[in-house]
Design a protein around this motif. Structure first.
Motif, short mmCIF file in Angstrom:
data_model
loop_
_atom_site.label_atom_id
_atom_site.label_comp_id
_atom_site.label_asym_id
_atom_site.label_seq_id
_atom_site.Cartn_x
_atom_site.Cartn_y
_atom_site.Cartn_z
N VAL A 1 7.17 12.30 -14.20
CA VAL A 1 6.41 11.26 -13.87
C VAL A 1 5.04 12.22 -13.85
O VAL A 1 4.70 12.89 -12.90
N VAL A 2 4.11 12.23 -14.88
CA VAL A 2 2.92 13.03 -15.06
C VAL A 2 1.91 11.95 -14.83
O VAL A 2 1.46 11.06 -15.32
N VAL A 3 0.62 12.53 -13.90
CA VAL A 3 -0.57 11.59 -13.75
C VAL A 3 -1.66 12.62 -14.46
O VAL A 3 -1.88 13.57 -13.80
N GLU A 4 -2.27 11.90 -15.32
CA GLU A 4 -3.63 12.66 -15.87
C GLU A 4 -4.72 11.77 -15.64
O GLU A 4 -4.78 10.69 -15.67
N LEU A 5 -5.75 12.57 -14.82
CA LEU A 5 -6.95 11.80 -14.60
C LEU A 5 -8.00 12.57 -15.21
O LEU A 5 -8.35 13.81 -14.93
N CYS A 6 -9.08 11.60 -15.67
CA CYS A 6 -10.34 12.43 -16.27
C CYS A 6 -11.49 11.48 -15.84
O CYS A 6 -11.57 10.56 -15.44
N ALA A 7 -12.74 12.19 -16.09
CA ALA A 7 -13.82 11.49 -15.63
C ALA A 7 -14.21 10.37 -16.81
O ALA A 7 -14.38 9.03 -16.36
N TYR A 8 -14.34 10.67 -18.05
CA TYR A 8 -14.68 9.69 -19.19
C TYR A 8 -13.57 9.26 -20.15
O TYR A 8 -13.24 8.14 -20.09
N SER A 9 -12.92 10.01 -20.71
CA SER A 9 -11.86 9.77 -21.80
C SER A 9 -11.13 10.97 -21.94
O SER A 9 -11.80 12.13 -22.18
N ARG A 10 -9.97 11.13 -22.47
CA ARG A 10 -9.26 12.04 -22.94
C ARG A 10 -9.34 12.03 -24.52
O ARG A 10 -9.14 13.39 -24.95
N LEU A 11 -9.90 11.30 -24.97
CA LEU A 11 -10.10 11.53 -26.42
C LEU A 11 -11.67 11.19 -26.51
O LEU A 11 -12.37 10.56 -25.79
N GLY A 12 -12.07 11.22 -27.93
CA GLY A 12 -13.51 10.89 -28.35
C GLY A 12 -14.49 11.98 -27.84
O GLY A 12 -14.27 13.21 -27.42
N PRO A 13 -15.58 11.69 -28.29
CA PRO A 13 -16.82 12.83 -27.97
C PRO A 13 -17.08 13.05 -26.39
O PRO A 13 -17.74 14.07 -26.25
N TRP A 14 -16.68 12.33 -25.57
CA TRP A 14 -16.90 12.92 -24.28
C TRP A 14 -15.56 13.38 -23.50
O TRP A 14 -15.54 13.66 -22.62
N GLY B 1 9.64 3.67 -10.07
CA GLY B 1 10.54 2.44 -9.75
C GLY B 1 11.28 2.13 -11.31
O GLY B 1 12.56 1.67 -11.30
N GLN B 2 10.82 2.54 -12.28
CA GLN B 2 11.62 2.27 -13.59
C GLN B 2 12.42 3.38 -14.15
O GLN B 2 13.36 2.98 -15.00
N ARG B 3 12.18 4.46 -13.73
CA ARG B 3 12.91 5.76 -13.91
C ARG B 3 14.43 5.78 -13.53
O ARG B 3 14.74 5.06 -12.41
N SER B 4 15.21 5.87 -14.42
CA SER B 4 16.68 5.62 -14.02
C SER B 4 17.34 7.07 -14.14
O SER B 4 16.98 7.90 -15.06
N SER B 5 18.30 7.19 -13.08
CA SER B 5 18.95 8.50 -13.39
C SER B 5 19.77 8.80 -14.33
O SER B 5 20.12 9.63 -14.67
N ALA B 6 19.88 7.76 -15.21
CA ALA B 6 20.84 7.60 -16.49
C ALA B 6 20.35 8.24 -17.47
O ALA B 6 20.68 8.52 -18.62
N THR B 7 18.92 8.24 -17.56
CA THR B 7 18.04 8.66 -18.63
C THR B 7 17.02 9.87 -18.24
O THR B 7 16.73 9.91 -17.16
N ASP B 8 16.72 10.53 -19.27
CA ASP B 8 15.74 11.56 -18.99
C ASP B 8 14.37 11.20 -19.32
O ASP B 8 13.55 11.72 -19.99
N THR B 9 13.87 9.94 -19.37
CA THR B 9 12.89 9.33 -19.68
C THR B 9 11.48 10.26 -18.97
O THR B 9 11.59 9.55 -17.56
N SER B 10 10.49 10.69 -19.52
CA SER B 10 9.45 11.06 -18.75
C SER B 10 8.35 9.83 -19.06
O SER B 10 8.40 9.05 -19.71
#
Length: 117
Positions: A11-24, A79-88
């Motif tokens: 589970v990866v958490v990305e945090l930014c000030a304005y946006s990860r896309l676009g001019p800012w 909570g949604q992550r299942s040990s049966a899958t390798d979903t990130s």
């Protein structure tokens, strides 16, 4: 995304000030700057009747709320992550989006605050 692909189940958490896309996307920022850029500081100043300068919300409010939302998203993914899958999962949050969400919420009339004093 590379990190999530390299480590299935992460589970990866990305945090930014304005946006990860676009001019800012490459602009750095922090709570007080985002409050000004989003108009939140101005709205708060108007509510306080202080029109001569921006009045920021107390206690780096956007930092706290965005952090809580990101942590809630991470917990939801865990909570949604299942040990049966390798979903990130990737949780993305930004101070600017939190500011916009807060601006969409209903306001308590100023008179109610004055009556409480």
């Amino acid at each position: 995304e590379d990190l999530a692909r390299a480590h299935p189940g992460l589970v990866v958490v990305e945090l930014c000030a304005y946006s990860r896309l676009g001019p800012w996307a490459t602009k750095r920022g922090f709570d007080s700057l985002v409050q000004c850029a989003s108009g939140l500081a101005h709205e708060h100043s108007v509510a306080l009747g202080r029109l001569d300068q921006p009045e920021h919300l107390p206690a780096q409010f956007l930092d706290y709320v965005t952090g809580y939302l990101a942590a809630t998203g991470a917990m939801q993914c865990l909570g949604q992550r299942s040990s049966a899958t390798d979903t990130s999962f990737i949780v993305r949050a930004s101070l600017a989006r939190t500011a916009e969400w807060l601006k969409e919420l209903p306001r308590v009339p100023t008179e109610a605050w004055e009556a409480a004093d």
